[in-house]
Scaffold this active site. Structure first.
Site, short mmCIF file in Angstrom:
data_model
loop_
_atom_site.label_atom_id
_atom_site.label_comp_id
_atom_site.label_asym_id
_atom_site.label_seq_id
_atom_site.Cartn_x
_atom_site.Cartn_y
_atom_site.Cartn_z
N TYR A 79 0.84 -1.19 0.00
CA TYR A 79 0.00 0.00 0.00
C TYR A 79 0.88 1.24 0.00
CZ TYR A 79 0.96 0.59 5.03
OH TYR A 79 1.57 0.78 6.25
N CYS A 80 0.29 2.36 -0.43
CA CYS A 80 0.95 3.66 -0.39
C CYS A 80 -0.13 4.73 -0.30
CB CYS A 80 1.86 3.86 -1.61
SG CYS A 80 1.04 3.70 -3.21
N THR A 81 0.21 5.96 -0.57
CA THR A 81 -0.75 7.06 -0.35
C THR A 81 -1.96 6.98 -1.28
OG1 THR A 81 1.12 8.47 0.25
CG2 THR A 81 -0.98 9.56 -0.15
N ILE A 131 -4.22 4.59 0.54
CA ILE A 131 -4.83 4.90 1.84
C ILE A 131 -6.00 5.87 1.68
CG2 ILE A 131 -4.37 5.90 4.12
CD1 ILE A 131 -1.35 5.19 3.53
#
Length: 343
Positions: A198-200, A227
């Site tokens: 996952y990342c932003t 996210i």
């Protein structure tokens, strides 16, 4: 024909105040093969400047990465323009949870070698051969599986203030640093583990998922929309929120609150705090976490040396910087020997 921003941040801020209109903060990305990034860049700037769009946009042969502020009343016009570009039709627009009319104060559209710097020089690597996208519900199921390895593809200063429970959080300054570290650490899990990332907003995970597939990982997944979209789906569908703390964002807001937890500390006194600031000494500009008490005590600076410089008249500060390159700390995020409680 105007092809570059001509207003200063202060001038734009005044115009935004005078307009008094709502603006939407959003982001999107797309990996695609763009033949002439410079021509595409100019096309975007001309159209978005006329729509009063502000933001930071990178264009490269491999695609586009955009973080924007759009007047709410012109959103449909903006969306129609996006949908008329063949590889952007229906692209996911990650609309922020919290909006700020001054999230961006300039329109900057820049041509880069890559939209996400990866340090790779491998002509056989296909960035479009990505892993499986999963929504918030599937993501929660996957990370509850003991056969899953969850990896945060962001940098240390981002995960410091918020992350998913149980995630591996590489202590890195850049995305390019994380790729070989994660590959080496997880080399024994290529065949039998679920690699979930996952990342932003999804852009780094998408490239990483393609990279790890290229390196032989069999079961590769990424959180679709990152996210930002996860928080939206959790709220809308009343799902369990497995993210704790804040989501770091790359605009003037610096973060969005996802849960009520404060998991970081003031880098100067150690008190629970998750507010990022930049040192008031423009020659330093270090990004670090500072509580309100330390901000008052230190005059918004990271050190006593910087306090002394920041207290000087502006012209004297300017004279001190004349002929000198930027301090290395400008490019560092919370890594300085003056910060006693840095993570």
């Amino acid at each position: 024909m105007q092809l570059y921003n001509k207003l200063s941040a202060k001038e734009r801020e005044t115009l935004i105040d005078e307009a008094g209109e709502d603006r939407l903060t959003l982001s999107f990305y797309a990996y695609a093969k763009i033949g002439n990034p410079h021509l595409f860049r100019n096309h975007l700037f001309i159209a978005w400047d006329q729509m009063d769009v502000l933001g930071r946009i990178y264009v490269a042969h491999e695609g586009i990465n955009a973080q924007l502020s759009v007047p709410a009343k012109r959103f449909e016009e903006f969306k129609k323009f996006i949908d008329n570009i063949y590889f952007l039709e229906g692209v996911r627009l990650n609309i922020a949870i919290e909006h700020d009319a001054k999230a961006f104060l300039k329109l900057k559209v820049k041509v880069r070698d890559k939209i996400v710097a990866d340090g790779l020089n491998d002509s056989t690597f296909d960035v479009t051969n990505k892993g499986v996208h999963v929504d918030a519900l599937k993501f929660n199921d996957l990370i509850s599986d003991p056969n899953t390895v969850l990896v945060d593809m962001r940098n240390h200063y981002e995960s410091e203030i918020g992350h998913f429970q149980g995630a591996i959080k590489p202590d890195v300054d850049t995305f390019r640093d994380s790729l070989p570290i994660i590959e080496n650490d997880l080399k024994d899990y290529k065949e039998d583990k679920n690699l979930v990332m996952y990342c932003t907003g999804g852009i780094r995970c998408e490239k990483a998922s393609a990279y790890y597939k290229h390196k032989g990982f069999k079961n590769v997944y990424q959180l679709e929309g990152g996210i930002i979209e996860y928080a939206r789906q959790v709220e809308k569908q009343k799902l369990e929120n497995k993210f704790i703390g804040k989501n770091f964002v790359f605009d003037h807001r610096r973060a969005e609150q996802i849960s009520g937890d404060v998991i970081a500390n003031c880098h100067q006194c150690g008190k629970a705090c998750d507010t990022h600031v930049n040192c008031a000494n423009e020659a330093c500009h270090l990004l670090f976490i500072q509580c309100e008490e330390c901000a008052e005590k230190m005059n918004n600076c990271c050190s006593t040396d910087c306090m002394e410089i920041a207290a000087l008249p502006y012209e004297e500060q300017k004279a001190l910087r004349k002929g000198k390159g930027n301090s290395n700390k400008i490019f560092k995020k919370g890594r300085s020997e003056v910060l006693k409680y840095k993570s």
